[in-house]
Each structure stands twice: as C-alpha cells, then as structure tokens.
Design an enzyme around this catalytic site. Structure first.
Site, PDB file in Angstrom:
ATOM      1  N   TYR A 217       5.173  37.001  81.525  1.00 50.54           N
ATOM      2  CA  TYR A 217       5.223  38.126  80.587  1.00 50.54           C
ATOM      3  C   TYR A 217       6.590  38.211  79.902  1.00 50.54           C
ATOM      4  O   TYR A 217       7.115  39.283  79.647  1.00 50.54           O
ATOM      5  CB  TYR A 217       4.893  39.448  81.287  1.00 50.54           C
ATOM      6  CG  TYR A 217       3.409  39.619  81.536  1.00 50.54           C
ATOM      7  CD1 TYR A 217       2.622  40.440  80.747  1.00 50.54           C
ATOM      8  CD2 TYR A 217       2.778  38.909  82.566  1.00 50.54           C
ATOM      9  CE1 TYR A 217       1.266  40.567  80.963  1.00 50.54           C
ATOM     10  CE2 TYR A 217       1.419  39.026  82.787  1.00 50.54           C
ATOM     11  CZ  TYR A 217       0.673  39.851  81.985  1.00 50.54           C
ATOM     12  OH  TYR A 217      -0.672  39.969  82.189  1.00 50.54           O
ATOM     13  N   HIS A 342     -10.070  44.298  76.323  1.00 53.56           N
ATOM     14  CA  HIS A 342     -10.287  42.922  75.843  1.00 53.56           C
ATOM     15  C   HIS A 342     -11.757  42.583  75.655  1.00 53.56           C
ATOM     16  O   HIS A 342     -12.172  41.438  75.893  1.00 53.56           O
ATOM     17  CB  HIS A 342      -9.619  41.933  76.786  1.00 53.56           C
ATOM     18  CG  HIS A 342      -8.152  42.144  76.957  1.00 53.56           C
ATOM     19  ND1 HIS A 342      -7.272  42.138  75.899  1.00 53.56           N
ATOM     20  CD2 HIS A 342      -7.400  42.393  78.076  1.00 53.56           C
ATOM     21  CE1 HIS A 342      -6.045  42.359  76.344  1.00 53.56           C
ATOM     22  NE2 HIS A 342      -6.098  42.521  77.651  1.00 53.56           N
TER      23      HIS A 342
END
Length: 476
Positions: A217, A342
């Site tokens: 990340y 998503h």
C-alpha cells in the site's frame, strides 16, 4: 491521466479516481520529504477511509460477540543496522529445486552473492546473481540484489548470508511430495492489523505463502515499499512468498514517465520466465509434485488476443492432472463478490477467462481486493456448478483502509455465497493427498486466531462426475 496499455479501464473505476488524487499529491513527488510526509499521508487516508466506512452498514458475520476492528495507521519499520547489511530479505521458489534470494542494501558496493549451507554458520556454497536500482520520479531505490541458489534438497532447512556481511537467515524448502501446506492472505499492508495477521501466521508451520495482490500500500510513496519489506522480512526470509499484483501496485504516473508496476517488478521478482511467461505480472509453478499454482494479473491485458490469455492457454495445456491433480489460481479482483465494495470490477476478466478455468477443472480460485472474507460454492457463469471452482475472497490481511463491512443480501449471487465475514485474518490450505485438501479461514481475534470457516475439498480431477470431462490439451 495514469492509464496505460497494461491497465484495463473497464475495471476498478473507483480506484482510478483515487489514484489520480494520489498522483497529484506532493507526497509522491518530493523525495527529500517522502519519509516525513508518509505519516501525514497516512493520517489523511485514515481520515478519508473512516468517513467512507461510517456510511456502510454491518454485513452478515454471525459473530455478534466480536467487535470488528476499524482502519489503522501505517506502522513504519526502520532499518537500524549498517548500510552494508541486508534488509527486506525475502525468498521465492524457482522451480522445485531452486530459490531466489532478494534483498536491498543502502551500500551500493555490496556484491550480489549468497553463501549457504545446511549447518548454521557453515556455508558450503556461494552463488552470485544480479544487482540493480530503479528510479521513481525523485526517488532512487537502494541496491536490489537477486540471487538464485540451488539445486536444493526438499524439506530441508538452509542457512544463508547475503552479500558476505550481516545477519544469518534460514529458510525451509517445500516438500517433494504431499502433504503440503499453503498460507494464503491478500491485501496485507503495514498496520497493527498486518502485524497481528503475520504473528498469527507465524504461530503454525507452513511451506509457502501465496499473496493475491496489494502488498505494501505504498501508493507511489516509495519509502513505504522499504518499510513493508522490513516488516515482512522475518516471515518472507524463512518461507517462500509467491505474489501477484493488485491495484495498489500500479503506481503509474504516465505524465511523468512513470510506467505501471515499476516498484513491484523491481522488488518482487517472481519465476515468470521459468513458466514461459513474458511478464512478472502472471506466471505459474509446481509444488510438492502434485500442485500447480497459477498467478494471474487482474491489471494487465487479459482478453483473448492478449499475451496473458495465450500464455494461460498454453500453461493449462501442460498440466497433466493424472500427475498433478491439484490446480489453484490466484488473482486480485474477485470474479464473484456480494460485498458492496468493488462490485463488478472483476467481471471483464471473468468473461474473458472463466471458460478456460472451467474447462481445465480448476479446483479453487483465490482473490483479494475486497477487504473481507467470502467463500462461494462451486460455480461457473453465475450458476452453481459441481464441476466449477470454489471461489474464495481473502483480501483481509490488515490494510490501512479498513474492512469492507457491507454485504448485499439481495445480490444476484447471494445464493452462491456460503459464508462471509468482514474481519482481518488469513487462510490455510492443507493439501493432504492426491484427492483431499482442507481449507480453513483464521480470524484475528485478540491474542489468538479463531477458525471461522473450513471445509474439505475433493479435487475435480478425481471426481467421478467431473474428472472424465476435463478438456484435452488439444481442445484447450
């Protein structure tokens, strides 16, 4: 703004918009300030994520007594040893008899060499490899070293030292035959929840870790790649870690000439060439003589005319299920998902490739991306099918964005979803023999991990109903 030929614009539009913001922030553009600004960036993203999560309801978890953790700040892991000492050490399998040792040094004069042997402190062999750096705008990495060592014996502990200096490390090779145990965890990140997940993983032995995307990340803040490498080093240096890319590995800044996956490809080199692939974003490998693992790329071209699709056809055709009865696939964006997060982002890839996997009788497809756990029945083309793969989403490693809490009970595929829970954790796949394997999902629960879901699998190659129908090599 950052879309390249290797990125599918039909997928992950929400991420595209977020990443455009990341690319324009000064945090990824001013190298002298990157280390200090990382904490500020983390604070910003945590605040933003918290606001988003507050708008979500609580999904079905069947765990009323358990308080789900929220987003957590990034924890930075410094390098407090001399610049010549190896850091961010990790190993990956290259075939069944070799291992790639990867590490970074701040000192650029350290050679790419690995001493190793079967007795601690007594190194009987030395192998050399390659070294390089990469540049990402104003950031320049340390010296990245890759050395492939072998041939190695199976189920054997090897002790090794990188560059002739610093600490001794050790790893254990995978067994030559079944049984074998995999740890599977996605969307790892580097938070206190990540540290908890890793600690739980380390409490029980395993042979190999599989990660279906979203590692550090870093999101263009390159020092976070360094911090992540240090965080996972105690685990990734002792067992092979096999990874594929997620959306957070893209890091494309095309308006500055930064192509996608620069850091990922440089830092986490996988054995793609050995499997006939031309890209580090998709590859395959065998384990324990009976398991074939395919790592697919959700964020590189996958249509029937693409290099990845053509490679997959050839790779599946090489698998002899009478010799290699187990077939597993990992990718990032799930093809089946009842979480509100998503939604539909894996649909294009599913439509392009699902028939290939179904005809080859893939046993399980593991995905990440959605920050929760979900397991589906065997499925093909949005319908329960006893000859289709089980689909499992395991994007719950501990990322900084927090959990995806909301599952849609009215989703068109809700009847196919057998279990779901929004909690951090990891999975274990224990392949017992040629026909049976055991899957378990372990939730992080304070000082212990709790098994919240498990099932026994029978591989499709041995199935009376499905095994005889496996498509031949010519038909693939």
């Amino acid at each position: 703004m950052f879309i390249s030929s290797s990125y599918n614009p039909q997928d992950n539009l929400a991420y595209k918009n977020i990443h455009m913001i990341l690319c324009w922030t000064p945090f990824s553009c001013l190298n002298p300030l990157l280390e200090k600004m990382t904490s500020s960036w983390s604070f910003f993203t945590q605040g933003l994520t918290t606001v988003v999560l507050l708008s979500f309801g609580v999904g079905i978890a069947n765990a009323e007594e358990y308080v789900r953790p929220g987003p957590a700040a990034i924890i930075q892991t410094p390098h407090n040893k001399p610049s010549s000492y190896p850091q961010q050490v990790h190993v990956s399998a290259v075939g069944t008899q070799y291992m790639r040792i990867s590490w970074i040094t701040d000192n650029t004069s350290i050679p790419a060499s690995v001493e190793f042997g079967e007795v601690s402190g007594k190194y009987t062999k030395t192998t050399t490899g390659e070294s390089y750096k990469y540049t990402y705008f104003l950031y320049t990495s340390g010296k990245i070293h890759n050395v492939k060592i072998g041939p190695l014996e199976s189920s054997t502990v090897y002790y090794y030292r990188c560059g002739g200096v610093g600490d001794e490390f050790s790893f254990k090779t995978a067994p030559a035959s079944l049984p074998v145990e995999f740890v599977i965890v996605g969307d790892l990140g580097q938070t206190k929840w990540t540290a908890s997940t890793l600690a739980h993983i380390g409490k029980a032995d395993y042979d190999m870790l599989l990660l279906p995307g979203d590692l550090s990340y870093a999101d263009s803040s390159q020092p976070l790649w360094d911090s992540f490498g240090r965080l996972v080093e105690p685990y990734a240096s002792s067992r092979p870690w096999m990874v594929t890319e997620g959306n957070h590995e893209i890091e494309a800044l095309t308006f500055l000439g930064m192509k996608p996956f620069i850091a990922f490809n440089a830092r986490w080199r996988m054995p793609y060439e050995e499997s006939g692939s031309t890209s580090n974003l998709y590859y395959s490998f065998d384990v324990a003589g009976a398991v074939h693992v395919i790592m697919l790329g959700s964020y590189t071209d996958f249509e029937s005319s693409s290099a990845q699709y053509k490679w997959l056809v050839k790779d599946l055709a090489k698998v002899d299920r009478s010799v290699t009865p187990w077939l597993f696939v990992l990718l990032h964006a799930p093809w089946y998902n009842t979480n509100t997060a998503h939604q539909g982002e894996g649909d294009s890839m599913r439509k392009a490739m699902e028939t290939l996997l179904y005809n080859a009788r893939v046993d399980v497809v593991f995905a990440g991306h959605v920050h929760a756990y979900e397991r589906f029945t065997r499925v093909y083309n949005n319908t329960a099918n006893t000859c289709g793969p089980v689909h499992i989403t395991i994007g719950d490693g501990g990322n900084r964005e927090g959990l995806a809490l909301d599952f849609n009970k009215n989703h068109k595929n809700a009847n196919l979803s057998l279990f779901h829970e929004a909690s951090f954790g990891h999975g274990r796949l224990h392949v017992v023999d040629q026909k049976k394997a055991h899957w378990s999902w372990h939730r992080n629960d304070d000082s212990t991990d709790t098994i919240r879901d498990e099932l026994w699998l029978e591989n499709l190659a041995s199935s009376v109903d499905c095994g005889a129908d496996i498509i031949s090599k010519d038909e693939l």
